[in-house]
Design an enzyme around this catalytic site. Structure first.
Site, PDB file in Angstrom:
ATOM      1  N   ASP A  34      32.451 -56.533  20.913  1.00  0.00           N
ATOM      2  CA  ASP A  34      33.067 -55.233  20.610  1.00  0.00           C
ATOM      3  C   ASP A  34      34.475 -55.404  20.069  1.00  0.00           C
ATOM      4  O   ASP A  34      35.032 -54.490  19.454  1.00  0.00           O
ATOM      5  CB  ASP A  34      33.075 -54.363  21.856  1.00  0.00           C
ATOM      6  CG  ASP A  34      31.675 -53.886  22.149  1.00  0.00           C
ATOM      7  OD1 ASP A  34      30.912 -54.665  22.750  1.00  0.00           O
ATOM      8  OD2 ASP A  34      31.336 -52.772  21.720  1.00  0.00           O
TER       9      ASP A  34
HETATM   10  O1  MRU Z   1      28.098 -49.991  25.436  1.00  0.00           O
HETATM   11  P1  MRU Z   1      27.407 -50.451  24.193  1.00  0.00           P
HETATM   12  O2  MRU Z   1      25.922 -50.374  24.260  1.00  0.00           O
HETATM   13  O3  MRU Z   1      27.973 -49.804  22.959  1.00  0.00           O
HETATM   14  O4  MRU Z   1      27.791 -51.980  24.124  1.00  0.00           O
HETATM   15  C1  MRU Z   1      27.370 -52.741  23.018  1.00  0.00           C
HETATM   16  C2  MRU Z   1      27.733 -54.165  23.111  1.00  0.00           C
HETATM   17  O5  MRU Z   1      28.398 -54.610  24.024  1.00  0.00           O
HETATM   18  C3  MRU Z   1      27.285 -55.034  21.967  1.00  0.00           C
HETATM   19  O6  MRU Z   1      27.081 -56.344  22.403  1.00  0.00           O
HETATM   20  C4  MRU Z   1      28.371 -55.032  20.882  1.00  0.00           C
HETATM   21  O7  MRU Z   1      28.756 -53.739  20.588  1.00  0.00           O
HETATM   22  C5  MRU Z   1      27.910 -55.700  19.660  1.00  0.00           C
HETATM   23  S1  MRU Z   1      26.669 -54.780  18.822  1.00  0.00           S
HETATM   24  C6  MRU Z   1      26.267 -55.565  17.398  1.00  0.00           C
END
Ligand code: MRU
Length: 425
Positions: free
Chosen positions: A298
């Site tokens: 993220d």
């Molecule tokens: O809370 P989320 O489902 O948005 O978390 C997503 C993640 O942690 C993913 O690993 C990250 O965003 C990469 S997505 C290509």
């Protein structure tokens, strides 16, 4: 073909709808987005609500939905009857005031989810367009933002493919260097596939590439990819609901595990001479050792520290215990935050308690999801799994220090640390 989380069209009508990921894998329903952020009594469903409420999730997907929601709101304000502009509180007769309102709306949108930097990065680029547009022609401004957002979508898809290629190359280089022979497995967490991006995926994109180019019947090397282990990813179950769904859809061999199984699984698979429990191993579909833990991100900051779904850090610690397991962080460059020096400064989003104490699932009818007789919708039920009124801690992400990361894969290259342990991002 891959699963589509985001549907945007600029012609004949401007429209944006997103797959309601809260209901996947039980049913696939799209919801239309009409604005950047909610305006009571005016808007029906905004980009802000879609992102904050996890209808859409995954760092690149959040960014794309956010940017397209700006296009959708601008289209309404500029191209519907004059009333829309007033309702959305834009002044069409004063370009400077119009831009101020737009910047205010974008700033509100950025706050929807603070850890994933892609949304902020995309929105900051749009803000630059707004500020730099000296011409008072609002149509011109709209077209520039539309073009920017459409390009971002196309580029994200191409980035994912290139991440897949670069990740595959890293894995081949490692295994060749070690003279590894035979089958290997990989582990992942959360959902980083088509549903989290414009399509294809980042960490899951690498796994798709492994399946496509390095499975037993495709490999031209002495090693081959055999199996994937997605972690369930509590509390929101992106692994069991979304990644399992995507892997099944792509026909990639996998076995779902819970987040507290990786150490036992790895210990059994990787300690060839001295298995801790032969019985446990016997019921697995594959005995291939885990050689790579592949995660998305993220936010990757300047020193290579990486924020990703809660649970990622513990996987990196595990990889440290096993020399042969390489820890890979995969992300497009839109996930890189060059303004933050190290992971300590990353704001970690804390999510509602209910996400941990409640779960949404489908009612079953034998071996299928039960459907409502009239609407034919799958019957969904939210059930509680903990006592009422208890203390709960629900950080959505954790930070993996660069010391625990072997490789960062972007669309441009795969990066390893220099001899003094530094990533040069
Ligand atoms: O809370 P989320 O489902 O948005 O978390 C997503 C993640 O942690 C993913 O690993 C990250 O965003 C990469 S997505 C290509």
């Amino acid at each position: 073909m891959s699963l589509q989380a985001i549907k945007f069209s600029a012609t004949p009508e401007v429209s944006l709808s997103i797959l309601n990921q809260l209901q996947v894998p039980y049913q696939s329903k799209y919801i239309a987005i009409d604005s950047i952020a909610p305006l009571p009594g005016v808007t029906k469903f905004s980009g802000y609500e879609a992102i904050k409420g996890m209808y859409t999730r995954g760092a690149p997907a959040i960014m794309l939905v956010g940017c397209f929601s700006i296009v959708v709101e601008l289209n309404r304000v500029l191209h519907s009857d004059i009333g829309s502009a007033q309702q959305y509180k834009y002044n069409l007769n004063d370009a400077e005031s119009f831009k101020r309102r737009l910047l205010e709306r974008i700033d509100e949108l950025i706050k929807s989810r603070p850890t994933a930097v892609n949304l902020a990065n995309g929105c900051e680029e749009i803000k630059k367009i707004v500020v730099s547009e000296k011409n008072s022609d609002l149509e011109l401004l709209y077209n520039r933002i539309l073009q920017f957002s459409e390009n971002l979508y196309k580029e994200d898809y191409q980035s994912n493919i290139n991440i897949g290629k670069n990740g595959l190359q890293y894995i081949k280089d490692v295994l060749k260097k070690e003279n590894f022979k035979g089958p290997f497995s990989v582990m992942t967490i959360c959902n980083t596939g088509s549903l989290a991006t414009s399509g294809y995926g980042t960490a899951l994109g690498i796994i798709r590439h492994l399946h496509q180019y390095l499975s037993k019947d495709k490999s031209t090397d002495q090693f081959y990819f055999e199996h994937a282990y997605p972690c369930e990813t509590r509390p929101y179950n992106q692994g069991s609901r979304l990644t399992a769904y995507e892997l099944q859809y792509e026909k990639i061999p996998f076995t779902l595990i819970t987040d507290n199984m990786p150490s036992f699984l790895i210990d059994n698979l990787n300690r060839k001479e001295q298995h801790t429990n032969q019985g446990a191993l016997a019921s697995l579909a594959s005995n291939a050792p885990i050689r790579f833990i592949i995660v998305g991100s993220d936010r990757i900051v300047k020193n290579g520290d990486l924020a990703n779904k809660i649970g990622t850090f513990q996987l990196s610690l595990l990889s440290k215990l096993y020399d042969e397991i390489k820890f890979i962080g995969a992300a497009p460059t839109t996930t890189i935050d060059y303004n933050t020096k190290s992971g300590e400064d990353i704001k970690i989003e804390e999510r509602p308690k209910d996400e941990l104490t409640m779960v949404l699932g489908a009612k079953m009818n034998g071996n299928s999801f039960a459907e409502d007789k009239e609407s034919k919708d799958v019957v969904l039920e939210r059930v509680r799994m903990a006592p009422l009124d208890i203390g709960v801690w629900n950080p959505s992400f954790d930070v993996t220090p660069h010391q625990n990361i072997d490789c960062i894969v972007t669309e441009k290259e795969y990066l390893v640390k220099d001899s003094s342990g530094v990533f040069h991002l």
